[in-house]
Scaffold this motif. Structure first.
Motif, short mmCIF file in Angstrom:
data_model
loop_
_atom_site.label_atom_id
_atom_site.label_comp_id
_atom_site.label_asym_id
_atom_site.label_seq_id
_atom_site.Cartn_x
_atom_site.Cartn_y
_atom_site.Cartn_z
N ALA A 1 0.74 -1.20 0.18
CA ALA A 1 -0.03 0.10 0.08
C ALA A 1 0.95 1.19 0.09
O ALA A 1 0.38 2.36 0.11
CB ALA A 1 -0.96 -0.01 1.20
N ALA A 2 2.28 0.91 -0.13
CA ALA A 2 3.17 2.25 -0.09
C ALA A 2 2.81 3.39 -1.14
O ALA A 2 2.97 2.89 -2.39
CB ALA A 2 4.55 1.88 -0.04
N GLY A 3 2.42 4.32 -0.97
CA GLY A 3 2.25 5.51 -2.08
C GLY A 3 1.13 5.50 -2.71
O GLY A 3 0.97 6.39 -3.62
N ARG A 4 0.10 4.64 -2.66
CA ARG A 4 -1.26 4.48 -3.43
C ARG A 4 -2.36 4.59 -2.42
O ARG A 4 -2.52 3.61 -1.60
CB ARG A 4 -1.26 3.33 -4.43
N PHE A 5 -3.08 5.46 -2.71
CA PHE A 5 -4.30 5.74 -2.04
C PHE A 5 -5.43 6.40 -2.96
O PHE A 5 -5.24 6.83 -3.92
CB PHE A 5 -4.09 6.91 -0.83
N CYS A 6 -6.62 6.10 -2.70
CA CYS A 6 -7.91 6.70 -3.50
C CYS A 6 -7.78 8.03 -3.07
O CYS A 6 -7.97 8.34 -1.94
CB CYS A 6 -8.89 5.94 -3.12
N HIS A 7 -7.87 8.77 -4.23
CA HIS A 7 -7.87 10.13 -3.78
C HIS A 7 -9.50 10.74 -3.65
O HIS A 7 -9.58 11.81 -3.11
CB HIS A 7 -7.67 10.94 -5.45
N GLN A 8 -10.42 9.58 -3.85
CA GLN A 8 -11.74 9.87 -3.40
C GLN A 8 -12.23 9.81 -2.01
O GLN A 8 -12.56 10.52 -1.13
CB GLN A 8 -12.73 9.08 -4.56
N CYS A 9 -11.96 8.29 -1.50
CA CYS A 9 -12.10 7.98 -0.06
C CYS A 9 -10.65 7.52 0.65
O CYS A 9 -11.22 7.42 1.91
CB CYS A 9 -12.93 6.69 -0.01
#
Length: 320
Positions: free
Chosen positions: A292-300
C-alpha cells in the motif's frame, strides 16, 4: 525505642523515691510531747453563743523537738472552733494539723506555743445554768491556771474550787481566777460552774476582746471573737522542690526523646519508587515495497495495490 523505655522507667523510679521521701520526712521528724510548761484555761459561758467557749493556751518546754504532737482531752459534744499556734511575733496562725477521736484531740504544732478553742454545751433548767470542765491527760503540766468569765447577765455565780481572785480586764466583764498549780499526767482537774440568768444575753462586745490569759497579742482578730486569724502554710520541705524539679525534668526528657524517636522513624521511612518512564519503541519505516506504499484513493483515501485501476472501496478510477 528500648533505650527510651529504660530511661523513662529509671526516671520514674527516682521521682517516686523523691516524692515518698518528701511525704514521709515530716512525719518521721515528729516527736510526741509529754509535758507542758504552762496551760492557761479560759471558760467563757454565754460569750458569743449559748454555750461555753473553752480556750486552751499551752506552751511546750524550751528545746522540744518540733514539730511536736500533743494529745489533749476533748468533750464528746465539743465543737472545735480553732486550732492554731503562735509565731515569734505573737501572731496566731491557723496552720496546725489536728484530728479528733474518742474524746481526744491530737495536734501537730510547728511552734512551742499553741491554742485550742472549742464550744461545749451547758445544762439549763429554767433560770439555772451549769457546766463542768474536766481535764485528764497523759501530760505533765508544770503550771495550770483556770479563769472563768462571768456572763454579762449572770447572777448568783458559784465556782468550785473557789477562785482566789477576781478581776476586771477593762471589757466590762468579771473574771474569776483559780489558784495556779502543777498537774501530773493522769491527774484529773474538775471545775464546776453554776449561775442564774433571768434574761439571757450574750457577753460578746462589738469590739475585739483583749487576748486571753497567757496568750500573746495577735496581728488579727482573736478567733474567740469570730474574726479571722492570720493564716500561713507550714514549713517548706526542700525535698518537694527536688521532687517538682524531677517531675519537670522527666517531662522534658520524655518530650525530647519522643521527638527524637519520631524524627528517626520519619528518616528511616522508605520513599516510594516510581517506575522509570520507557520511551516507546521506534517503529521501523515502512519499506517502499509495501503493497500500500504510496497509493491511495483520491476519493475515499483507502490504500490501493499497485496493480489496481479502480478503488476497491468506492470504485473511483485511480490516478497514476
Amino acid at each position: 525505642m528500648r533505650h527510651f523505655t529504660e530511661l523513662l522507667t529509671r526516671l520514674t523510679i527516682v521521682l517516686f523515691f523523691l516524692f515518698s521521701l518528701a511525704a514521709t520526712s515530716g512525719v518521721a521528724a515528729q516527736t510526741t510531747a509529754g509535758q507542758l510548761t504552762t496551760l492557761a484555761v479560759e471558760l467563757w459561758p454565754d460569750y458569743d453563743r449559748p454555750a461555753v467557749l473553752v480556750l486552751l493556751t499551752a506552751e511546750l518546754p524550751a528545746g522540744t523537738a518540733l514539730p511536736a504532737t500533743v494529745t489533749i482531752p476533748l468533750p464528746g459534744e465539743a465543737d472545735v472552733n480553732a486550732v492554731a499556734r503562735f509565731d515569734d511575733t505573737g501572731a496566731m496562725l491557723s496552720d496546725v494539723d489536728y484530728t479528733t477521736s474518742a474524746g481526744q484531740l491530737t495536734l501537730t504544732t510547728p511552734a512551742n506555743r499553741f491554742r485550742v478553742e472549742y464550744y461545749a454545751p451547758y445544762e439549763v433548767a429554767e433560770e439555772a445554768y451549769s457546766f463542768t470542765f474536766d481535764w485528764t491527760a497523759d501530760l505533765d503540766v508544770a503550771q495550770m491556771t483556770v479563769v472563768v468569765q462571768q456572763p454579762l447577765a449572770a447572777t448568783d455565780m458559784t465556782i468550785t474550787p473557789t477562785p482566789t481572785g477576781t478581776a476586771d480586764r477593762g471589757d466590762g466583764l468579771i473574771y474569776h481566777t483559780l489558784a495556779a498549780r502543777p498537774v501530773g499526767a493522769g491527774e484529773p482537774v474538775t471545775v464546776r460552774v453554776a449561775y442564774t440568768v433571768e434574761a439571757p444575753v450574750l457577753s460578746a462586745p462589738s469590739q475585739a476582746l483583749p487576748a486571753a490569759t497567757g496568750a500573746a497579742t495577735t496581728t488579727g482578730e482573736d478567733t474567740a471573737t469570730g474574726g479571722a486569724t492570720t493564716a500561713t502554710t507550714g514549713g517548706f520541705n526542700p525535698l518537694w522542690l527536688l521532687a517538682i524539679a524531677g517531675a519537670l525534668g522527666l517531662l522534658v526528657v520524655a518530650w525530647y526523646l519522643g521527638q527524637r524517636q519520631g524524627r528517626a522513624s520519619r528518616a528511616r521511612k522508605p520513599q516510594p519508587t516510581r517506575p522509570a518512564k520507557s520511551k516507546p519503541a521506534a517503529t521501523a519505516p515502512k519499506s517502499t515495497g509495501d503493497k500500500a506504499a504510496g497509493r491511495f484513493c483520491h476519493q475515499c483515501g483507502q490504500p490501493a495495490l499497485p496493480e489496481d485501476v479502480y478503488c476497491r472501496n468506492c470504485g473511483t478510477q485511480l490516478k497514476g
